[in-house]
Design a protein around this motif. Structure first.
Motif, short mmCIF file in Angstrom:
data_model
loop_
_atom_site.label_atom_id
_atom_site.label_comp_id
_atom_site.label_asym_id
_atom_site.label_seq_id
_atom_site.Cartn_x
_atom_site.Cartn_y
_atom_site.Cartn_z
N LEU A 138 27.14 60.42 -18.08
CA LEU A 138 28.22 60.42 -18.64
C LEU A 138 28.15 59.23 -19.84
N TYR A 139 27.40 58.51 -19.29
CA TYR A 139 27.56 56.90 -20.27
C TYR A 139 26.77 57.42 -21.65
N ALA A 176 29.08 47.03 -17.81
CA ALA A 176 30.00 48.48 -17.55
C ALA A 176 29.04 49.77 -16.14
N TYR A 177 28.21 48.82 -16.36
CA TYR A 177 27.48 49.85 -15.32
C TYR A 177 27.32 48.99 -14.37
N ILE A 220 31.66 51.82 -10.66
CA ILE A 220 31.16 52.18 -11.54
C ILE A 220 32.27 51.56 -12.52
N ILE A 221 32.75 52.85 -13.19
CA ILE A 221 33.33 53.22 -14.30
C ILE A 221 34.76 53.10 -14.66
N GLY A 222 34.76 52.33 -14.88
CA GLY A 222 36.20 51.29 -15.17
C GLY A 222 36.31 51.19 -16.48
N SER A 223 37.21 49.50 -16.97
CA SER A 223 37.24 49.45 -18.36
C SER A 223 35.96 49.60 -19.60
N GLY A 224 34.74 48.98 -18.51
CA GLY A 224 33.77 49.18 -19.35
C GLY A 224 33.03 50.17 -20.42
N ILE A 225 33.23 51.63 -19.82
CA ILE A 225 32.85 52.13 -21.14
C ILE A 225 33.43 52.42 -21.84
N VAL A 252 37.90 61.75 -10.42
CA VAL A 252 38.35 63.16 -10.25
C VAL A 252 38.32 62.97 -11.49
N LEU A 253 40.02 62.37 -11.60
CA LEU A 253 40.89 62.84 -13.08
C LEU A 253 40.04 61.56 -14.08
N LYS A 254 39.16 60.28 -13.86
CA LYS A 254 38.71 59.78 -14.64
C LYS A 254 37.30 60.50 -15.65
N ILE A 255 36.76 61.30 -14.28
CA ILE A 255 35.95 62.32 -14.43
C ILE A 255 36.28 63.55 -15.78
#
Length: 278
Positions: free
Chosen positions: A257-258, A222-223, A38-43, A172-175
């Motif tokens: 997070l979002y 983004a989701y 899910i988490i990539g460029s969108g957020i 983990v780094l993204k979080i």
């Protein structure tokens, strides 16, 4: 032997000699795959797009909240499918068994040539642009994007354990990066003098509904990605139990997070400032 009535050919389907995927993934690995999908460029790119379309903090956060509820509803559906059909295949297997193998065949090729490849290209190019902004290298962005995709492909060629480890570390780094952004934003927002929220100019109910629907397009982008976790069902130790849990935990974590990111962005930058921050 040919004359033995009970002899089974060595290449028979379902024989002990048939190849199987190594089941080495647990709950944590699957959760990181869900969140990583899910988490990539969108957020990082789409909050300003949403702020350009809807013009109040309530509508901005509402769009991200509704998008999260839609993703969570999909996660519940796929959690049920994962419990009923824990074998390898994901959406391909579901479409094949529910409708027809031809429909699954078309879907598989569409996924390969358009859906997944297009999504990976978009994320890779976004990564390349951020990377070049930080490093100031003179390379074209498409070379950096192609190198990133190639490097990750090589990692996955070493096996499911290697790919899962890299995926978990990057997730983990993204979080941590997002939590740092939220923490700094909360600190900056506490020091900022509040300004009155922006109001839509001359907007009626229908135009607000239309704008809200348009805002959901980048939000849902983004989701997107949680559904790809079902592809690794054949590589999980306990897919019936762990995969549904991973889907729900991962999607709920991403929604939190979002919402936190958009709250601090609106709080610090304001609606107009967020809309202008590309």
């Amino acid at each position: 032997m040919p004359g033995t009535p009970n002899a089974k050919p060595s290449n028979a389907i379902g024989s002990d000699a048939s190849p199987r995927l190594a089941r080495r993934l647990g709950l944590f690995d699957a959760t990181m795959i869900v969140m990583g999908g899910i988490i990539g460029s969108g957020i990082f790119m789409n909050p300003h797009v949403v702020a350009e379309v809807v013009h109040t903090p309530a509508l901005i956060l509402g769009a991200w909240g509704v998008g999260g509820l839609i993703a969570l509803a999909g996660a519940f559906i796929y959690a049920e499918l994962a419990a009923l059909r824990p074998q390898v295949g994901g959406q391909y297997a579901y479409i094949r068994e529910a409708f027809h193998p031809a429909a699954a065949f078309i879907y598989g090729w569409t996924l390969l040539l358009v859906v997944n490849s297009g999504g990976m290209a978009a994320v890779a190019v976004t990564f390349a642009r951020y990377f070049l902004d930080l490093t100031r290298l003179g390379a074209p962005d498409w070379i950096v994007a192609a190198f990133a995709l190639g490097a990750l492909a090589v990692v996955n060629c070493f096996g499911v354990r290697a790919g899962s480890t890299v995926q978990s570390v990057l997730m983990v780094l993204k979080i941590l990066a997002i939590l740092t952004l939220v923490g700094v934003g909360a600190w900056a927002g506490a020091r900022r003098i509040p300004s009155p929220p922006a109001q839509p100019v001359g907007a009626d109910h229908w135009s607000v509904i239309g704008s809200f629907g348009a805002a959901l397009v980048p939000v849902l982008f983004a989701y997107g990605g949680w559904q790809t976790a079902n592809f690794v069902a054949g590589e999980m130790r306990e897919p019936r139990k762990s995969l549904p849990r991973a889907l729900l935990i991962g999607v709920i974590g991403v929604v939190i997070l979002y919402l936190a990111v958009n709250f601090v962005c609106v709080n610090v930058l304001g609606v107009e400032g967020l809309a202008e921050t590309t």
